[in-house]
Design an enzyme around this catalytic site. Structure first.
Site, PDB file in Angstrom:
ATOM      1  N   HIS A  61     -75.055  32.016 -34.666  1.00 28.56           N
ATOM      2  CA  HIS A  61     -75.115  33.710 -34.721  1.00 28.56           C
ATOM      3  C   HIS A  61     -73.768  34.139 -33.937  1.00 28.56           C
ATOM      4  O   HIS A  61     -73.539  35.264 -34.246  1.00 28.56           O
ATOM      5  CB  HIS A  61     -76.177  34.247 -33.933  1.00 28.56           C
ATOM      6  CG  HIS A  61     -75.989  34.521 -32.280  1.00 28.56           C
ATOM      7  ND1 HIS A  61     -76.692  33.254 -31.527  1.00 28.56           N
ATOM      8  CD2 HIS A  61     -75.810  35.225 -31.548  1.00 28.56           C
ATOM      9  CE1 HIS A  61     -76.353  33.362 -30.396  1.00 28.56           C
ATOM     10  NE2 HIS A  61     -75.857  34.695 -30.233  1.00 28.56           N
TER      11      HIS A  61
ATOM     12  N   GLU B 278     -59.336  27.692 -19.778  1.00 30.87           N
ATOM     13  CA  GLU B 278     -59.224  28.942 -19.264  1.00 30.87           C
ATOM     14  C   GLU B 278     -60.211  28.942 -17.850  1.00 30.87           C
ATOM     15  O   GLU B 278     -61.117  28.137 -17.981  1.00 30.87           O
ATOM     16  CB  GLU B 278     -59.806  29.990 -20.285  1.00 30.87           C
ATOM     17  CG  GLU B 278     -59.746  31.448 -19.684  1.00 30.87           C
ATOM     18  CD  GLU B 278     -58.427  31.937 -19.315  1.00 30.87           C
ATOM     19  OE1 GLU B 278     -58.211  31.425 -18.440  1.00 30.87           O
ATOM     20  OE2 GLU B 278     -57.991  32.863 -19.930  1.00 30.87           O
TER      21      GLU B 278
ATOM     22  N   ASP C 120     -53.855  29.833 -13.892  1.00 34.32           N
ATOM     23  CA  ASP C 120     -54.785  30.022 -12.934  1.00 34.32           C
ATOM     24  C   ASP C 120     -54.396  29.358 -11.652  1.00 34.32           C
ATOM     25  O   ASP C 120     -54.171  28.167 -11.589  1.00 34.32           O
ATOM     26  CB  ASP C 120     -56.283  29.718 -13.168  1.00 34.32           C
ATOM     27  CG  ASP C 120     -56.586  30.550 -14.549  1.00 34.32           C
ATOM     28  OD1 ASP C 120     -56.133  31.494 -14.586  1.00 34.32           O
ATOM     29  OD2 ASP C 120     -57.620  29.652 -15.133  1.00 34.32           O
TER      30      ASP C 120
ATOM     31  N   ASP D 220     -79.742  27.503 -34.699  1.00 30.31           N
ATOM     32  CA  ASP D 220     -78.434  28.169 -34.260  1.00 30.31           C
ATOM     33  C   ASP D 220     -77.494  27.427 -33.691  1.00 30.31           C
ATOM     34  O   ASP D 220     -77.369  27.396 -32.544  1.00 30.31           O
ATOM     35  CB  ASP D 220     -79.248  29.295 -33.177  1.00 30.31           C
ATOM     36  CG  ASP D 220     -78.265  30.752 -32.862  1.00 30.31           C
ATOM     37  OD1 ASP D 220     -77.224  30.549 -33.449  1.00 30.31           O
ATOM     38  OD2 ASP D 220     -78.465  31.209 -32.030  1.00 30.31           O
TER      39      ASP D 220
ATOM     40  N   SER E 268     -73.332  33.889 -25.206  1.00 31.29           N
ATOM     41  CA  SER E 268     -74.060  33.121 -26.680  1.00 31.29           C
ATOM     42  C   SER E 268     -72.901  31.948 -26.813  1.00 31.29           C
ATOM     43  O   SER E 268     -71.919  32.168 -26.660  1.00 31.29           O
ATOM     44  CB  SER E 268     -73.888  33.955 -27.493  1.00 31.29           C
ATOM     45  OG  SER E 268     -75.184  35.039 -27.452  1.00 31.29           O
TER      46      SER E 268
END
Ligand code: NAG
Ligand code: NAG
Length: 371
Positions: free
Chosen positions: A152, A173, A181, A220, A317
Site C-alpha cells: 500500500h 539516514e 549525522d 501487503d 507504513s
C-alpha cells in the site's frame, strides 16, 4: 548502425573507469563483500556499461578500480576483464552479512534510536508533480539491490489521484535535519556517519494478490529494485529475511515474543520526527486484531502491540517489525513483519497493529529477485 555506434562509444567511456589497459598494471584487491569474477557475469556493472545515459557519481565510484584480473586469451572485453563484484541482487545474505547491529536492543517505549541502530532502514522518497519530495513510507534493505516495503506504500488511491510515485530510496539516514549525522561524544569529539545515499528506483514489484480496495490488507508486500547495487558499510547493512535452515521463521516467534519497530513517523497524523524513533512491542493473539478490526484474518498477518497505546505509533507504513534470533553464539536481526495498518489515529490503547508476516512471503520474495 547509428545506435550501435553510440553504444560502442558509451561503453568505452564506462569501461575506461573500470580497467587498467596496461597489461602489467597492478590490479585491485577485492574487498570482503566482493568476489573477483568475469565482467560479463557481474550484472550490476554490466548494467551500468550497457546503459545509454551518463554515469552518476555513485556509479563512477562503484566502477573505479574494480579490475582484479585479466584473461589475455579472451577476445571480448566483457570476457577478458575480471572485476571485483558485489553479491548479485537475487541472493539473500546469511548471518555473515545480515542482521548485524550494535548490541543495545533492550529499550522500551517510543524513544530515539541511536545513530546506527538500524542500518537497514530505508526511507522512501516520493515525487508529486515536478519537484515536491516527501516521504510517506519506509522499508528494509534485504540485499545489495532490493528494499522490501508494504504494497500500500506503492499503490493507493490518494497517490494515484495526486500522481505521487516513489522515485528514490534513501539509505544510511538517521537525523533527517542533518547530513551527515553527527554525535558529540563525552570527550568533546564529534563522531559522524557517512552522508546518506540516495538511489533511484528501477522497478516496483507489488504482490499481485494485494487488492487496492481490500480492507483486510492481505498480501501487503512489495519490492523495490534500485538502479544500482549498494555497498554495505557501517551505516548501510541488510536485515536477515531467510533463516539458514529453511523457512522456519514461522516457528521462531511465540506469543509474547518481543519485537522492535522503528520509523520517522511519516505516515501518522502525529508530528513526524527528524530522528528515527524506535519502540518495543509484543506479539498478540490473532483474535485480538480480528476482534478490533472485524476483518478477514489470514495466517499471513501478524498482530502485535496495542498494550500501552504508544507502541504502534512508531513504525511508518512499510517499515520493519524486527526480531532478534540467536544463531550459534550470535544474535541477528530478522525481518519478522512489515508494518501494514493500525488504529487511526494511532496510539489507541487496546488496539494492536497489523503486520504482513514475512515468513509467508519468502518464496514470493525469492521468485521476484533478479541479479
Ligand atoms: C539533528 O540535526 C539538527 C540539525 O543539524 C540538530 O540541531 C539536532 O541536534 C540533531 N539531533 C540529534 C539528536 O543529533
Ligand atoms: C503516550 O504518549 C503520551 C504523549 O507523548 C504520554 O503523555 C503518555 O504518558 C504515553 N503513555 C504511555 C503509557 O507511555
Amino acid at each position: 548502425m547509428v545506435s550501435g555506434m553510440r553504444t560502442f562509444v558509451c561503453c568505452l567511456i564506462q569501461i575506461s573507469f573500470l580497467i587498467n589497459l596496461a597489461e602489467f598494471a597492478k590490479f585491485s584487491e577485492c574487498q570482503s563483500d566482493e568476489k573477483c569474477i568475469r565482467l560479463d557475469k557481474c550484472s550490476h556493472i554490466v548494467d551500468v556499461i550497457r546503459q545509454d545515459i551518463k554515469m552518476t557519481s555513485e556509479q563512477k565510484y562503484l566502477m573505479t578500480h574494480k579490475q582484479c584480473d585479466l584473461d589475455y586469451r579472451s577476445k571480448s572485453y566483457l570476457q577478458r576483464i575480471y572485476v571485483c563484484c558485489l553479491e548479485p541482487g537475487n541472493v539473500l545474505p546469511d548471518v555473515n552479512t545480515c542482521g548485524q547491529r550494535p548490541p543495545s536492543f533492550r529499550i522500551f517505549g517510543g524513544k530515539e534510536s541511536k545513530i546506527n541502530d538500524f542500518p537497514w532502514m530505508a526511507m522512501l522518497i516520493y515525487n508529486k508533480g515536478q519537484e515536491d519530495q516527501l516521504s510517506l513510507c519506509a522499508g528494509s534493505l534485504i540485499n545489495t539491490r532490493y528494499v522490501v516495503t508494504a504494497a500500500h506504500c506503492l499503490v493507493n488511491w490518494p497517490m494515484i489521484e495526486s500522481g505521487t510515485v516513489v522515485t528514490k530510496v534513501r539509505l544510511g539516514e538517521w537525523n533527517t535535519s542533518s547530513n551527515p549525522d553527527c554525535l558529540s561524544q563525552l570527550n568533546g569529539r564529534t563522531h559522524c556517519s557517512d552522508p546518506y545515499l540516495e538511489l533511484d528506483v528501477e522497478q516496483r514489484i507489488v504482490h499481485k494478490g494485494y487488492l487496492i480496495d481490500s480492507k483486510s490488507y492481505q498480501n501487503d508486500i512489495a519490492l523495490i529494485r534500485m538502479r544500482q547495487a549498494v555497498r554495505y558499510t557501517t551505516w548501510i547493512k541488510p536485515i536477515c529475511v531467510k533463516t539458514s535452515h529453511g523457512n522456519n521463521l514461522w516457528n521462531s516467534f511465540s506469543e509474547e515474543t518481543k519485537f522492535k519497530i522503528a520509523g520517522w513517523g511519516s505516515t501518522n497524523k502525529r508530528q513526524s520526527s527528524s530522528i528515527l524513533m524506535t519502540s518495543s512491542i509484543v506479539q498478540r493473539k490473532p483474535h485480538l486484531c480480528w476482534k478490533r478490526y472485524k476483518r478477514h484474518w489470514p495466517e499471513s498477518q501478524l498482530c502485535a502491540g496495542g498494550i500501552d497505546g504508544n507502541d504502534t505509533c512508531v513504525g511508518d507504513s512499510g517499515s520493519p517489525l524486527m526480531a532478534t534470533i540467536d544463531v550459534g553464539s550470535g544474535q541477528y536481526v530478522y525481518l519478522a513483519g512489515i508494518t501494514s495498518y493500525g488504529p487511526t489515529p494511532c496510539g489507541f490503547p487496546g488496539w494492536p497493529g497489523v503486520f504482513t508476516r514475512t515468513a509467508a512471503f519468502i518464496d514470493w520474495i525469492q521468485l521476484n529477485l533478479r541479479p
